[in-house]
Design a protein around this motif. Structure first.
Motif, PDB file in Angstrom:
ATOM      1  N   UNK A 167      31.589  16.233  17.692  1.00  0.00           N
ATOM      2  CA  UNK A 167      31.548  16.798  19.047  1.00  0.00           C
ATOM      3  C   UNK A 167      31.026  18.243  18.981  1.00  0.00           C
ATOM      4  N   UNK A 168      31.549  19.003  18.021  1.00  0.00           N
ATOM      5  CA  UNK A 168      31.116  20.393  17.885  1.00  0.00           C
ATOM      6  C   UNK A 168      29.612  20.472  17.601  1.00  0.00           C
ATOM      7  N   UNK A 169      29.169  19.613  16.702  1.00  0.00           N
ATOM      8  CA  UNK A 169      27.752  19.549  16.328  1.00  0.00           C
ATOM      9  C   UNK A 169      26.885  19.187  17.555  1.00  0.00           C
TER      10      UNK A 169
ATOM     11  N   UNK B 252      26.701  12.110  20.155  1.00  0.00           N
ATOM     12  CA  UNK B 252      27.863  12.233  19.275  1.00  0.00           C
ATOM     13  C   UNK B 252      27.743  11.220  18.126  1.00  0.00           C
ATOM     14  N   UNK B 253      27.291  10.013  18.461  1.00  0.00           N
ATOM     15  CA  UNK B 253      27.149   8.976  17.426  1.00  0.00           C
ATOM     16  C   UNK B 253      26.122   9.397  16.373  1.00  0.00           C
ATOM     17  N   UNK B 254      25.040  10.010  16.829  1.00  0.00           N
ATOM     18  CA  UNK B 254      24.009  10.482  15.900  1.00  0.00           C
ATOM     19  C   UNK B 254      24.571  11.551  14.977  1.00  0.00           C
ATOM     20  N   UNK B 255      25.485  12.381  15.504  1.00  0.00           N
ATOM     21  CA  UNK B 255      26.096  13.433  14.677  1.00  0.00           C
ATOM     22  C   UNK B 255      27.122  12.821  13.718  1.00  0.00           C
TER      23      UNK B 255
ATOM     24  N   UNK C 179      26.913   9.829  12.412  1.00  0.00           N
ATOM     25  CA  UNK C 179      26.278   8.997  11.421  1.00  0.00           C
ATOM     26  C   UNK C 179      24.757   8.995  11.670  1.00  0.00           C
ATOM     27  N   UNK C 180      23.989   9.648  10.793  1.00  0.00           N
ATOM     28  CA  UNK C 180      22.537   9.775  11.039  1.00  0.00           C
ATOM     29  C   UNK C 180      21.845   8.430  11.271  1.00  0.00           C
ATOM     30  N   UNK C 181      22.399   7.357  10.738  1.00  0.00           N
ATOM     31  CA  UNK C 181      21.753   6.045  10.942  1.00  0.00           C
ATOM     32  C   UNK C 181      21.831   5.609  12.395  1.00  0.00           C
ATOM     33  N   UNK C 182      22.690   6.287  13.177  1.00  0.00           N
ATOM     34  CA  UNK C 182      22.847   5.891  14.578  1.00  0.00           C
ATOM     35  C   UNK C 182      22.041   6.770  15.532  1.00  0.00           C
ATOM     36  N   UNK C 183      21.272   7.706  14.974  1.00  0.00           N
ATOM     37  CA  UNK C 183      20.467   8.545  15.868  1.00  0.00           C
ATOM     38  C   UNK C 183      19.546   7.660  16.680  1.00  0.00           C
ATOM     39  N   UNK C 184      19.443   7.949  17.958  1.00  0.00           N
ATOM     40  CA  UNK C 184      18.617   7.082  18.805  1.00  0.00           C
ATOM     41  C   UNK C 184      17.160   7.133  18.371  1.00  0.00           C
ATOM     42  N   UNK C 185      16.778   8.248  17.746  1.00  0.00           N
ATOM     43  CA  UNK C 185      15.430   8.313  17.203  1.00  0.00           C
ATOM     44  C   UNK C 185      14.393   8.777  18.190  1.00  0.00           C
ATOM     45  N   UNK C 186      14.690   8.741  19.466  1.00  0.00           N
ATOM     46  CA  UNK C 186      13.665   9.106  20.441  1.00  0.00           C
ATOM     47  C   UNK C 186      13.792  10.548  20.877  1.00  0.00           C
ATOM     48  N   UNK C 187      15.003  10.912  21.335  1.00  0.00           N
ATOM     49  CA  UNK C 187      15.139  12.294  21.787  1.00  0.00           C
ATOM     50  C   UNK C 187      15.686  13.179  20.678  1.00  0.00           C
TER      51      UNK C 187
END
Ligand code: PEP
Ligand code: MG
Length: 541
Positions: free
Chosen positions: A47-49, A137-140, A142-150
């Protein structure tokens, strides 16, 4: 090394790491955990990230698009700091003893549903924001969950099942080397966007899409529709050379800047550019287009969480007109619906969206939206050479109703003593068979026609422009489509109005000679195709 084939959608060669964007639902699994404290700490850190990331984005946006348009990121920060949302996540971790990723995604869906069911329009619109902040938050977490677009952090080739226009408008374009999609066709809107951005794209990979590998060096040849996964040395070298040649060719075309599109026999044609966003104007100027032949205004609606206000639209239109400095700018009123959806419009699911509630049908049904757009457009006419164009016309009565509304808006602006140009042009798109067949009557009502070959092909041939399994049947050179075009041109000429083509096949150089022979006055193409088309015209007898 593995080579696969798709539909060539945007020219050029890209070489880089592939970023596979998979739907989150498929990536997040429910896992039992024993260390509850550790999961709670992971959520806090993420969350902080996420707040830090949003602050950075907010400051960047503030410089680029101003206070009002950047507010959304402040709202996201506030939502991220909301206790109820994080209480729900923490409770889920504690009660169900599950992983943080699962808890965040579950809370996201619950809260998003809750907002969606509220009566208040503003609160309803927050539904999409909850999903947005949760993805961050999910991307922060776990990098594998980054949406990749924004959230692309380095240059990459973006691969996704499909790229909705609403997703493509959000992404950081400087990080995208190329697009690769499982779905889509040459004239789907993500392909059009790729061409506007001047980046290579291969779409409609269908079953071969499964062969793509995240993080692996990949070659995308958008001219041939070829993708090479994990190339060997020799292949890499060959494509590096091809990329170099393509860039050199582009470089050579630069010499045509400042020249006119005139055939050897002295016939001149206007070559304009298509855009979807005010920021695309840089590409238009860079490629020395004669003007803007199609500004797809719906993208302003798609990058916003709510209907853009009259003021926001006015600013966007005024910017484009001022930057074009007296050259004609044709702005098309919103063409939402079909594959260009915005959640806040609340269009119920349709069986046949391309033939459903879209474009002018929405504008004439929800008149308050239409009047807001007309006011913004007509006010902007004071700042350049504006032409307004209406999409998806199927009858003379629609055009008469529109003209009545335009007159009404002009009258109101006069009463309010707000300036506008007295002589802006009004035109319609010829993109339904009905409008082509009625073009003799429609020509008496307007100042110009612009043929939308993307939809005209889809409706004339009854071939969905989005469906990759019938993409071979989607043929803008089909004699039936060419007859529709010829008929419209003849009727425009008889009525003494000018006619252009703004669909993708305006850039098809195999048709340029035909267009000139039948008397087309203007072609409007993606900015990166302007100079190539100019060269083709100059080489014709
Ligand atoms: C067309 O249909 O050809 C067109 C230009 O409009 P759009 O691609 O936005 O539907
Ligand atoms: Mg269209």
């Amino acid at each position: 090394m593995n080579t696969i084939k798709g539909i060539a959608a945007s020219k050029g060669v890209a070489i880089g790491n592939l970023k596979l964007c998979v739907k989150l639902d498929d990536k997040i699994s429910k896992q039992s955990i024993t260390d509850v404290e550790k999961e709670l700490e992971r959520v806090d850190a993420a969350k902080e990230e996420a707040v830090k990331e949003l602050n950075k984005i907010y400051l960047k946006a503030l410089k680029r698009v101003g206070e009002e348009n950047s507010m959304i990121f402040q709202i996201h920060i506030m939502m991220l700091q909301d206790d109820d949302f994080f209480d729900a996540i923490q409770d889920c971790i504690k009660d169900e003893k599950v992983n943080a990723e699962y808890a965040v995604w579950k809370a996201a869906q619950q809260f998003s549903e809750m907002f969606a069911q509220m009566d208040d329009e503003y609160m309803k619109a927050r539904s999409a924001d909850v999903i947005d902040i949760s993805k961050r938050v999910l991307g922060c977490l776990n990098p594998a969950l980054e949406s990749g677009l924004d959230s692309l952090k380095s240059e990459a080739i973006v691969a996704a099942s499909d790229l909705m226009p609403s997703e493509t408008v959000q992404m950081d374009k400087s990080m995208v080397l190329a697009f690769v999609t499982e779905q889509g066709s040459k004239s789907s809107h993500s392909a059009i966007l790729a061409r506007t951005m001047g980046i290579p794209a291969v779409v409609g990979l269908r079953d071969s899409f499964a062969a793509l590998q995240n993080g692996v060096v990949t070659i995308v040849d958008g001219s041939e529709g070829t993708i090479v996964i994990d190339p060997d040395e020799a292949t890499l070298k060959a494509y590096e050379q091809k990329r170099e040649q393509f860039l050199q060719h582009q470089q050579k075309l630069q010499q045509l800047k400042g020249t006119k599109a005139v055939t050897k026999g002295g016939v001149e044609i206007e070559i304009n550019a298509n855009i979807g966003h005010p920021s695309d104007i840089e590409m238009v100027l860079d490629n020395d287009a004669d003007g803007v032949g199609l500004f797809r205004s719906e993208f302003l609606y798609m990058e916003s969480d709510d209907f853009p206000t009259e003021e926001q639209q006015f600013e966007a239109y005024k910017t484009v007109l001022e930057k074009m400095d007296g050259k004609r700018v044709i702005i098309r009123t919103l063409d939402l619906g079909a594959d260009k959806q915005v959640p806040y419009l609340n269009i119920p699911k349709e069986e046949n969206p391309a033939m459903g509630y879209r474009a002018i049908r929405i504008s004439l049904d929800r008149k308050e939206l239409f009047v807001t757009q007309l006011r913004a457009l007509i006010r902007a006419s004071a700042f350049g050479k504006l032409a307004i164009m209406f999409p998806m016309i199927t009858s003379v009565e629609q055009v008469q109703e529109i003209k009545g509304m335009v007159e009404q808006v002009k009258h109101e602006l006069e009463e309010e003593k707000i300036a506008f140009a007295p002589d802006f042009e009004l035109g319609i798109m010829i993109e339904t068979p009905a409008s082509a067949v009625l073009s003799d009557l429609l020509a008496k009502e307007v100042d110009f026609f612009s043929i939308g070959t993307n939809d005209l092909t889809q409706y004339t041939l009854a071939v969905d422009r989005m469906n990759p399994s019938i993409s071979e049947m989607y043929d803008p050179r089909h004699p039936a489509v060419l007859r529709m075009i010829q008929m419209s041109v003849e009727n425009a000429k008889k009525a003494g109005i000018w006619i252009g083509i703004c669909g993708e096949s305006a850039a098809d150089t195999a048709l340029t000679k035909f267009y000139l022979e039948i008397g087309v006055d203007e072609l409007s193409v993606t900015p990166s195709a302007v100079l190539e088309l100019r060269k083709t015209v100059q080489q014709l007898d």
